[in-house]
Every structure is written in structure tokens, then in C-alpha cells.
Design an enzyme around this catalytic site. Structure first.
Site, PDB file in Angstrom:
ATOM      1  N   SER A 191       0.943  -1.321  -0.078  1.00 49.55           N
ATOM      2  CA  SER A 191       0.003   0.127  -0.043  1.00 49.55           C
ATOM      3  C   SER A 191       0.775   1.353  -0.060  1.00 49.55           C
ATOM      4  O   SER A 191       1.800   1.488  -1.134  1.00 49.55           O
ATOM      5  CB  SER A 191      -1.047  -0.219   0.979  1.00 49.55           C
ATOM      6  N   GLU A 209     -14.435  11.096  -7.461  1.00 52.98           N
ATOM      7  CA  GLU A 209     -14.482  12.015  -8.475  1.00 52.98           C
ATOM      8  C   GLU A 209     -14.190  11.647  -9.926  1.00 52.98           C
ATOM      9  O   GLU A 209     -13.484  10.489 -10.057  1.00 52.98           O
ATOM     10  CB  GLU A 209     -13.425  13.120  -8.484  1.00 52.98           C
ATOM     11  N   HIS A 244      -4.605  -0.828  -3.786  1.00 52.52           N
ATOM     12  CA  HIS A 244      -6.056  -1.332  -3.445  1.00 52.52           C
ATOM     13  C   HIS A 244      -6.852  -0.811  -4.815  1.00 52.52           C
ATOM     14  O   HIS A 244      -7.851  -0.316  -4.689  1.00 52.52           O
ATOM     15  CB  HIS A 244      -6.427  -0.274  -2.114  1.00 52.52           C
TER      16      HIS A 244
END
Length: 286
Positions: free
Chosen positions: A143, A161, A185
Site C-alpha cells: 500500500s 471524483e 488497492h
């Protein structure tokens, strides 16, 4: 591009062990063998492994989880280096651990914490030097610990968005693999628009979207996929329509000519040649 002798292993995110959906109770990607790959690349269970949970909001708990995970794999020499400030990065004890390590493992969390507390310090210089010059030296990260490996690093941005300029925030990473921009992710958190804007800003770089339970072994300019998920490659070198530089923030964007590849276990991508190699259907997974 000069060849680095060491190995990078960016990983797309953690795997829930079924206890609780909380960072404290998560042992990243051990079930599908990715952590096993980290140990193997570092030289086996006798390797000196240093875990750095700087990115985490709960570094003590995350460090303990890694100690348990590596112990499960039979590792005997694992140390947690809990760096919480730039001063910690300059301590002789920290420097000695980095110099002696076969593998540095960065946890998830906030990638900006890694760059703010380790970037530009002596241990940063040591990691870069050893990765460039020492065969068998491994830098792994999940990550945030994967995203900080690039030079142009995604520091944040809304995945909700709809490809709006300014939705992604960029920052300088540790610069271990400057030809890539890495996001993690990727599938679960819907980050297609985020990395697309990052590549629009830096079309000479290759965007890498790593799904959870998925990583890449980067060695000799070649990235090989490991784990159960997918890796999506974003190549913007031949974009035909890209107005990122002239649009104002908050403006909807459009791109044409973005080339993408979807890779899975044991497929590979060459950073310099920008070429994909797909595992033959009859070949066994590695």
C-alpha cells in the site's frame, strides 16, 4: 536507464485475516504467498528483515503483526524499526539496522509519512545505494509502502471524483523506481481515474495499478506479477488528447490514446522496453 542490482516488491494492499476489518488485525498477504516471495527473494528464513511501520497510525500493533507473520514463515531474524521522526532516521542504531538488513519491509498507512520522516535522510541514501549496487537486497512495501517507491508519488486524491483535474495530489517519493507511478488497492477502491490523472501529469511515466493480494517483483528492469489479483498498466506516451496542463482545477478531463494492459500472476512488464510478456496458458504459476 541504469540497471539496479537489488529487488523491489511493491504490493497492492493488505489481506484481511477474518478477525476484523481493521489495520491492527490484518496480516498482509501471507495467505496467498506474497510474503513468502519476499522472504525467498531476501535469501530465505535466515535473512535479516527490518520492518518499518512508519506509514501506519498504529505502528506498534502493525510491527507486532509483521513479527508474527514472518515467524509463521520460519524467519528467525526480524526487527521492527519504529521511525516516527527524521531524527529517528539519523540515529546510529537505525543506520546500523539498515546497513545489516537483507530486506526492508515498509507497511501500509500514509505514504507521505514515509517521505517526510525518511526522505532525504542517511537511511534513505543507504537504501538507495544498496538497491542500486547489491544483488539480493530487497525493498518491499505494501500500500503506502509500495506507492512511495516512485519518484512522482500519488499522495492522495478522491477516487469518487469522475476524472476531474485536481482530484489527485502528487508528491515526491523515495525515487527507487522513477520510471513508474504506483497506485494500490486499485480495484477495490476504484482508483482508475486517480492514476489516469497522474499519468496525464507525467505522460512519460508508466502507471501501475496494483489490486489487493497482488504484487510485483521488480528485478533487472523487469516486473513480474505475483499474487491472486491483477495489475493494470497505464502507458500514456502516445496520448493524442491531453489538456491537463491548460485546464483549470475542477474541470472535467478527457484523454485519448491511453494504452492499457491487464496482467495476472507470472505475467511480466519490461520498464525500459515498455513491453508485456504473458504467461503461456499451459505454464504453471510461480
Amino acid at each position: 536507464m541504469l540497471t539496479n542490482k537489488g529487488t523491489l516488491i511493491p504490493i497492492g494492499g493488505n489481506e484481511d485475516k477474518g478477525i476484523e476489518d481493521n489495520e491492527q488485525y490484518t496480516l498482509e498477504f501471507i495467505d496467498d504467498g506474497i510474503l513468502f516471495h519476499v522472504v525467498r527473494e531476501a535469501g530465505g528464513t535466515d535473512a535479516n528483515i527490518v520492518v518499518i511501520p512508519t506509514a501506519s497510525s498504529i505502528p506498534v500493533e502493525v510491527g507486532e503483526n509483521y513479527l508474527e507473520a514472518f515467524s509463521t514463515l520460519g524467519c528467525k531474524n526480524v526487527t521492527v524499526l519504529d521511525i516516527r521522526s527524521k531524527e529517528d532516521s539519523e540515529k546510529q542504531a537505525s543506520i546500523n539496522l539498515i546497513k545489516a538488513a537483507n530486506c526492508i519491509m515498509f507497511s501500509g498507512g500514509d505514504q507521505s509519512k514515509i517521505t517526510n520522516k525518511i526522505g532525504g535522510t542517511e537511511i534513505h541514501d543507504i537504501i538507495k545505494y544498496r538497491y542500486k549496487n547489491e544483488k539480493g537486497f530487497v525493498v518491499a512495501g505494501t500500500s503506502a509502502g509500495a506507492m512511495m517507491m516512485s519518484q512522482e508519488m500519488i499522495a492522495g486524491g478522491s477516487a469518487t471524483e469522475s476524472f476531474i483535474k485536481g482530484a489527485v495530489k502528487m508528491y515526491k517519493g523515495l525515487g527507487l523506481v522513477p520510471g513508474l507511478i504506483i497506485d494500490t488497492h486499485f480495484i477495490k477502491r476504484g482508483r482508475f481515474g486517480r492514476i489516469s490523472e497522474a499519468v496525464a501529469q507525467f505522460p512519460q511515466l508508466i502507471g501501475i495499478g496494483l489490486a489487493e493480494d497482488t504484487g510485483m517483483i521488480i528485478k533487472n528492469k523487469r516486473c513480474r506479477v505475483i499474487g491472486s489479483g491483477m495489475v493494470i498498466i497505464f502507458d500514456g506516451r502516445r496520448l493524442k488528447h491531453n489538456r491537463h496542463k491548460i485546464l483549470t482545477e475542477g474541470t472535467p478531463m478527457s484523454l485519448t490514446g491511453m494504452r492499457t494492459h491487464i496482467l495476472s500472476n507470472s505475467d511480466s512488464f519490461h520498464i525500459e522496453k515498455k513491453k508485456v510478456k504473458i504467461l503461456p496458458i499451459e505454464a504453471p504459476f510461480i
